[in-house]
Design a protein around this motif. Structure first.
Motif, short mmCIF file in Angstrom:
data_model
loop_
_atom_site.label_atom_id
_atom_site.label_comp_id
_atom_site.label_asym_id
_atom_site.label_seq_id
_atom_site.Cartn_x
_atom_site.Cartn_y
_atom_site.Cartn_z
N GLU A 121 2.75 -106.85 -6.85
CA GLU A 121 3.92 -107.72 -6.86
C GLU A 121 5.15 -106.89 -7.18
O GLU A 121 5.03 -105.71 -7.56
N ARG A 122 6.32 -107.48 -7.02
CA ARG A 122 7.54 -106.74 -7.32
C ARG A 122 7.50 -106.23 -8.75
O ARG A 122 7.24 -106.98 -9.70
N THR A 123 7.76 -104.93 -8.92
CA THR A 123 7.71 -104.29 -10.24
C THR A 123 8.97 -103.45 -10.42
O THR A 123 9.31 -102.64 -9.55
N GLU A 124 9.64 -103.64 -11.55
CA GLU A 124 10.91 -102.97 -11.79
C GLU A 124 10.86 -102.12 -13.05
O GLU A 124 10.23 -102.48 -14.04
N PHE A 125 11.57 -101.00 -12.98
CA PHE A 125 11.72 -100.09 -14.11
C PHE A 125 13.21 -99.79 -14.26
O PHE A 125 13.91 -99.57 -13.27
N GLU A 126 13.68 -99.78 -15.51
CA GLU A 126 15.11 -99.57 -15.73
C GLU A 126 15.33 -98.79 -17.02
O GLU A 126 14.75 -99.11 -18.06
N ALA A 127 16.17 -97.76 -16.93
CA ALA A 127 16.48 -96.95 -18.11
C ALA A 127 17.42 -97.70 -19.04
O ALA A 127 18.10 -98.64 -18.63
N PHE A 134 14.55 -98.61 -10.71
CA PHE A 134 13.71 -98.65 -9.52
C PHE A 134 13.10 -100.03 -9.37
O PHE A 134 12.73 -100.67 -10.37
N ARG A 135 12.99 -100.49 -8.14
CA ARG A 135 12.30 -101.74 -7.86
C ARG A 135 11.30 -101.50 -6.73
O ARG A 135 11.68 -101.11 -5.63
N PHE A 136 10.03 -101.71 -7.03
CA PHE A 136 8.96 -101.49 -6.07
C PHE A 136 8.47 -102.83 -5.51
O PHE A 136 8.21 -103.76 -6.28
N PHE A 142 10.69 -99.52 -1.61
CA PHE A 142 11.32 -99.50 -2.93
C PHE A 142 12.83 -99.35 -2.77
O PHE A 142 13.35 -98.90 -1.74
N GLU A 143 13.54 -99.76 -3.82
CA GLU A 143 14.98 -99.56 -3.91
C GLU A 143 15.27 -98.87 -5.23
O GLU A 143 14.53 -99.04 -6.20
N PHE A 144 16.34 -98.10 -5.27
CA PHE A 144 16.68 -97.42 -6.52
C PHE A 144 18.20 -97.31 -6.65
O PHE A 144 18.94 -97.44 -5.68
#
Length: 204
Positions: A121-127, A134-136, A142-144
Motif C-alpha cells: 500500500e502507499r507508504t511514506e517516509f519524511e525527514a 518519499f512516497r512509494f 514513487f515520488e520524492f
C-alpha cells in the motif's frame, strides 16, 4: 545519323521524371515514436511490423537516440506494430498504411515494469523538517521531494534496499536519468525508516 533515343524532348524528360517520382513516393512508410510514461524517448526499442490482411512480410527495426523509428516499403493495408524493451511492458497497435505517406505517426507510451518487491500500500517516509520525503505506491512508482526540487520514477525493493530509477526531476538542472539508480536503505524488515544521503526518514 542521329540515334532514335537522342530525340527525346524536354517535355518527355519531365514526364519521365514525374513518373519515377510518383513510383518512389508510392512506397508505403510508417513513422513512430516510443517514450516512457514521462515523455522520455526510449532508445533501442525493438519494433516489429506484421501484416494483418496486407501483403508483405514481417519487418523489424529499433528506435534511435530520440526514441523514433521508421518502416519503409510497406504494402497498403493494416499492419500490427509491436514495441518491446527489457524492463517495460510490451505494447501493440494496429494501423493502416497507405501509399500516400500521409498516415498518422504511431506513438507508444511504454509503462515500466518495476523489478524487485513493492509495498502493498502507499507508504511514506519524511525527514524531520519535511524534506526530503518519499512516497512509494503499490504499483511500483514513487515520488520524492528534496531541497532542490521534486521528481518521480519507479522502484524495486531488494532485501533492505530500494533501487530507485528517477524518470523525471524538476530541479535546478531539470534532468532525469535512466542509467544511474539511487539506492536507499531501510532500517529493518519492518521498514520503520529509510536512510537517504545520510539523512534518516521515519515512516509516517
Amino acid at each position: 545519323m542521329e540515334r532514335p533515343f537522342s530525340r527525346i524532348g524536354t517535355g518527355s524528360l519531365v514526364l519521365l521524371f514525374v513518373c519515377v517520382s510518383a513510383f518512389a513516393g508510392a512506397q508505403g512508410r510508417k513513422l513512430g515514436e516510443v517514450t516512457d510514461e514521462w515523455g522520455n524517448g526510449l532508445v533501442g526499442v525493438t519494433v516489429v511490423a506484421d501484416p494483418e490482411g496486407a501483403g508483405g512480410a514481417r519487418q523489424t527495426t529499433t528506435t534511435d537516440n530520440n526514441g523514433e523509428f521508421i518502416f519503409l516499403n510497406l504494402s497498403s493495408g493494416d499492419w500490427a506494430f509491436t514495441a518491446t524493451l527489457d524492463g517495460y511492458q510490451g505494447l501493440q497497435q494496429v494501423a493502416n498504411v497507405t501509399q500516400t505517406g500521409r498516415s498518422r505517426p504511431l506513438s507508444f507510451e511504454m509503462p515500466v515494469l518495476a523489478s524487485g518487491g513493492r509495498f502493498r500500500e502507499r507508504t511514506e517516509f519524511e525527514a524531520e523538517g519535511g524534506t526530503p520525503k518519499f512516497r512509494f505506491e503499490e504499483d511500483g512508482k514513487f515520488e520524492f521531494e528534496d531541497e532542490d526540487g521534486d521528481g518521480e520514477g519507479t522502484y524495486g525493493i531488494v532485501g533492505l534496499s530500494a533501487v530507485l530509477i528517477v524518470r523525471d526531476y524538476d530541479g535546478p538542472d531539470d534532468k532525469f536519468t535512466l542509467q544511474m539508480p539511487v539506492v536507499v536503505e531501510f532500517a529493518n524488515d519492518q521498514f520503520t525508516s529509510l536512510t537517504h544521503a545520510g539523512v534518516e526518514l521515519p515512516k509516517r
